[in-house]
Enzyme design. Sequence first.
Site, PDB file in Angstrom:
ATOM      1  N   LYS A   1       0.805  -1.214   0.000  1.00 39.25           N
ATOM      2  CA  LYS A   1       0.000   0.000   0.000  1.00 39.25           C
ATOM      3  C   LYS A   1       0.845   1.274   0.000  1.00 39.25           C
ATOM      4  O   LYS A   1       0.569   2.216  -0.752  1.00 39.25           O
ATOM      5  CB  LYS A   1      -0.941  -0.012   1.203  1.00 39.25           C
ATOM      6  CG  LYS A   1      -2.112  -0.982   1.062  1.00 39.25           C
ATOM      7  CD  LYS A   1      -3.054  -0.856   2.241  1.00 39.25           C
ATOM      8  CE  LYS A   1      -4.337  -1.663   2.025  1.00 39.25           C
ATOM      9  NZ  LYS A   1      -4.098  -3.091   1.871  1.00 39.25           N
TER      10      LYS A   1
ATOM     11  N   GLU B   1      -3.361   7.549   7.479  1.00 38.16           N
ATOM     12  CA  GLU B   1      -4.158   8.372   6.577  1.00 38.16           C
ATOM     13  C   GLU B   1      -5.272   9.079   7.332  1.00 38.16           C
ATOM     14  O   GLU B   1      -5.746   8.600   8.375  1.00 38.16           O
ATOM     15  CB  GLU B   1      -4.781   7.514   5.473  1.00 38.16           C
ATOM     16  CG  GLU B   1      -3.789   6.968   4.477  1.00 38.16           C
ATOM     17  CD  GLU B   1      -4.453   6.186   3.373  1.00 38.16           C
ATOM     18  OE1 GLU B   1      -3.807   6.008   2.327  1.00 38.16           O
ATOM     19  OE2 GLU B   1      -5.607   5.759   3.546  1.00 38.16           O
TER      20      GLU B   1
ATOM     21  N   HIS C   1     -15.352  -4.724   6.871  1.00 35.72           N
ATOM     22  CA  HIS C   1     -14.537  -4.341   5.712  1.00 35.72           C
ATOM     23  C   HIS C   1     -14.652  -5.331   4.551  1.00 35.72           C
ATOM     24  O   HIS C   1     -13.827  -5.311   3.645  1.00 35.72           O
ATOM     25  CB  HIS C   1     -13.056  -4.178   6.107  1.00 35.72           C
ATOM     26  CG  HIS C   1     -12.829  -3.164   7.184  1.00 35.72           C
ATOM     27  ND1 HIS C   1     -12.923  -1.808   6.961  1.00 35.72           N
ATOM     28  CD2 HIS C   1     -12.517  -3.306   8.507  1.00 35.72           C
ATOM     29  CE1 HIS C   1     -12.674  -1.152   8.084  1.00 35.72           C
ATOM     30  NE2 HIS C   1     -12.433  -2.029   9.034  1.00 35.72           N
TER      31      HIS C   1
ATOM     32  N   ARG D   1      -6.472  -8.150 -10.333  1.00 37.31           N
ATOM     33  CA  ARG D   1      -7.151  -9.391 -10.693  1.00 37.31           C
ATOM     34  C   ARG D   1      -8.589  -9.059 -11.073  1.00 37.31           C
ATOM     35  O   ARG D   1      -9.017  -7.905 -10.986  1.00 37.31           O
ATOM     36  CB  ARG D   1      -7.154 -10.359  -9.512  1.00 37.31           C
ATOM     37  CG  ARG D   1      -7.729  -9.742  -8.245  1.00 37.31           C
ATOM     38  CD  ARG D   1      -7.930 -10.715  -7.126  1.00 37.31           C
ATOM     39  NE  ARG D   1      -8.188 -10.051  -5.863  1.00 37.31           N
ATOM     40  CZ  ARG D   1      -9.350  -9.564  -5.479  1.00 37.31           C
ATOM     41  NH1 ARG D   1     -10.389  -9.614  -6.301  1.00 37.31           N
ATOM     42  NH2 ARG D   1      -9.508  -9.005  -4.291  1.00 37.31           N
TER      43      ARG D   1
END
Length: 505
Positions: free
Chosen positions: A116, A200, A235, A296
Site C-alpha cells: 500500500k 491516513e 470491511h 485481478r
Amino acid sequence: MFNKILIANRGEIACRVAATAARLAIKTVAVYSDADANAKHVAACDESVYLGGSAPQDSYLRWEKIIAAAQATGAQAIHPGYGFLSENEDFAKACAAAGLVFIGPPASAIQAMGLKAESKQLMERAGVPLVPGYHGADQDPALLHLKADEIGYPVLIKASAGGGGKGMRAVERSQDFLDALASCKREAINSFGSDAVLIEKYVQRPRHIEIQVFGDTQGNYVYLFERDCSVQRRHQKVLEEAPAPGMTQALRQQMGNAAVAAARAVNYVGAGTVEFIVEQREDGSMTFFFMEMNTRLQVEHPVTEAITGQDLVEWQLRVASGEPLPLRQEQLSITGHAIEARICAENPDNNFLPATGTLDVYRKPAHVSFLPPVFPPRPLGEGRGEGMPPAHPVRFDDGVRQGDSISPYYDSMVAKLIVHGDTRAQALARLDTALAQTHIVGLTTNVQFLRHVVHSDSFANAQLDTALIPREAAVLFHQERIGLALAAAADASSLNLPVTMCRPN
C-alpha cells in the site's frame, strides 16, 4: 487464442471461467483438493488434476503442483481467478519461467501495487489523488504519532501489506494512537509477515467506489465505469451495484481517467480494479482518493458485465493471448442498473460467524448462470439507440449444487445473485424477489439479512456509505423473516414495468 487453459481456483469463479472458455471452444483443466473431489467446478471442466489436502496450503496454494499440472495436460495458460494465487507475483513469474501465460497482469505490476505505501507513492507521482497521509519507510512510533497529529484526527492506521480488512485501526484521539498502533502492528506481522503501516486521514461518510480498468499488450487502456461497494461488514463487501447512485458524468470521467493513469503507471495488462474512497460533502458533491488497486478480476465483476454487455473473462482471455482490447473507450456505455448480492454461509446475528453444513435444499429463482448480456458495440461517435436488447433480469453464479457441503476450509460465499433493471428501483425490486425465491436448508445463510438491507431506508434511498450496516443495525439484525408476498408486490409495482424472468439454465 488459447486451445487449453488451466483454472487455478475452485468454486464459483472456476465455474465462471470455464463457462466462457467453453463458449470460446477452449478446453479447460480443473484442479481440486480432497474436499473438492466431487465439486461442481471439477465437473464443469474437460479434465482435472488432483493437488492435495483440503487446506489451501496443501492444494490451491501449491503453485509448483499447479504449474506441473498445466505442463502435464498441455495447457498453454493459467487463469488464477480471484483469491489464492491471483495476486502472487512469484506465481506469475514462475508461470512465465515455465513457458506458461499467466492470465493476469505482469508480475511487476502485481508487485508495484501489492504494498500500500509504495503503491501510493507511485500514484502520487502519476497524479492520482491521494488521501492526506504518511506513506514513508520510517516506522518509528514517535514519528508515526507525530504524523498522525499533523494530519489531524480521526486517522486510520493501515498495514502496508494488508487487505481484507485486517491490520486496520481507526483512532479518534492522539492519546489513543500508540496503543492502536501497537495492536495494528501485531495483527499485521501475524497476518502478512510485515508490521509496516501507513497513516491516513479517516474520511467522513466515505463511500467505496471502484473503477474497472483493462489494458492490453499494445498499450491501450479503457475503463468500464464504476461499481459502488459501500455496503460492507467487517470491511468485506456485501452488496455491489453499478452505476454508482449519484454519480455525475463529470466525476465518472475524472475517476475513470485517474484509474487509467494508475494502470499506465505500472504498465498494466488485463483486468484490474482501482479502488477509491469517496468523501461526501454537505453540499452533495463528492471528492475521490486512491485507496488501492486489485490486480485481478473482482468478485463483483458481473455487475459491470450487466451494464456494459461485455464478458470480462473473454476480454481477459483475448488480451492474455495477445489480442488488442475488444472495444475503444468511445464504444463503451452504460445500460440500466445492476446489483449483486453475495449469498454466504454465515450467521449475521452472531457477528457473521461462518457456517458449515450440507445444502440439503438449494432452490434458486429463475435465472441464467455465468452468462453476461450481449450488447452490440456502440458505433464510434453514436449514442446507444432505442431497442437495445435487455440484460438478463436475474443471474445466479455459484459453484455448488444441492447436496454439496460447505466446508470450513474455504471462503463462506455460496453464490452471487445479480439482477439488472432499467432503473435502480426496478433492479431493487427484482433483487428482493429473487432473494425471496432463494431457499436454502441445511446451514445458516445471510439471505434474510440481505433482504433486510435491501428494505432499509438507507439502501432503498441510496444513502450509501461504509457505515450503512452499523447505522441500520436496529432493522437488520434479529429480525422476523420477510415474506415472499411483499417482494412480489414490490416487484410488480416497480415503475409499472413488467418483469420477465429468464428460464433456468
